[in-house]
Design a protein around this motif. Structure first.
Motif, PDB file in Angstrom:
ATOM      1  N   ASP A 130       0.851  -1.194   0.000  1.00 34.47           N
ATOM      2  CA  ASP A 130       0.000   0.000   0.000  1.00 34.47           C
ATOM      3  C   ASP A 130       0.877   1.232   0.000  1.00 34.47           C
ATOM      4  N   ASP A 133      -1.716   7.502   0.966  1.00 37.73           N
ATOM      5  CA  ASP A 133      -2.017   7.851   2.360  1.00 37.73           C
ATOM      6  C   ASP A 133      -2.708   9.205   2.414  1.00 37.73           C
ATOM      7  N   SER A 140      -6.065  10.167  10.008  1.00 43.85           N
ATOM      8  CA  SER A 140      -5.383   9.471   8.922  1.00 43.85           C
ATOM      9  C   SER A 140      -6.205   8.260   8.518  1.00 43.85           C
ATOM     10  N   ALA A 143      -3.734   3.405   4.582  1.00 46.42           N
ATOM     11  CA  ALA A 143      -3.101   3.486   3.266  1.00 46.42           C
ATOM     12  C   ALA A 143      -3.706   2.408   2.363  1.00 46.42           C
ATOM     13  N   ASN A 145      -3.958   1.183  -2.237  1.00 40.59           N
ATOM     14  CA  ASN A 145      -3.246   1.156  -3.515  1.00 40.59           C
ATOM     15  C   ASN A 145      -4.247   1.255  -4.671  1.00 40.59           C
TER      16      ASN A 145
END
Length: 168
Positions: A130, A133, A140, A143, A145
């Motif tokens: 990944d 972010d 947050s 993360a 892809n």
């Protein structure tokens, strides 16, 4: 002798699987190229801020979405690989049966490409790579892809297709 005229509706299974498999292949290719690039340019957990709300970062996810079952000792790699392969085979079957349904097949092709992209990671790296972010005001997000992105877009298109079908 009279010939019957063939008509195809949007629910027809007419058409070729080739375009849909081509879309899935493009997703796999882009996903793997971006992961290879990140793996060459970044060390694990290295962060490169891009904007105030977006970073590039190399992290590995041995679990599923949002690191579900990530700390389970390794069996999950084989479990999620098997699920990904099973899903891919079922999606190919659905594409063959419903290749004339454009929106449905777009959804399936994106999900197929994303699933195979993440299966490749599990087979090659033992976990998913990944690197996207996003964060906002101290929050947050996990993360992810391009494969994950394709799966999410495919799922949204699948819901949209189903809503359209129900409204007919």
């Amino acid at each position: 002798m009279a010939t019957k005229k063939k008509t195809f509706s949007s629910n027809s299974s007419s058409g070729s699987m080739t375009p849909w498999l081509g879309i899935a292949f493009i997703v796999i290719l882009l996903d793997q190229l971006t992961k290879i690039t990140i793996l060459k340019l970044f060390h694990h957990r290295e962060v490169m801020p891009v904007t105030e709300w977006f970073n590039l970062v190399l992290v590995y996810n041995p679990g599923a979405a949002f690191s579900f079952l990530a700390n389970e000792g390794g069996w999950q790699r084989h479990f999620f690989t098997a699920i990904g392969i099973g899903a891919a085979l079922y999606i190919v079957y659905l594409l063959k049966r419903h290749s004339g349904q454009r929106l449905f097949c777009w959804a399936l092709a994106l999900i197929l490409g994303g699933a195979v992209g993440n299966v490749i990671d599990r087979l090659v790296h033992g976990k998913v790579v990944d690197f996207l972010d996003f964060h906002w005001r101290g929050t947050s997000f996990p993360a992810f892809n391009l494969a994950d992105t394709a799966i999410c877009i495919g799922a949204a298109l699948f819901v949209l297709d189903e809503l359209r079908r129900v409204n007919k």
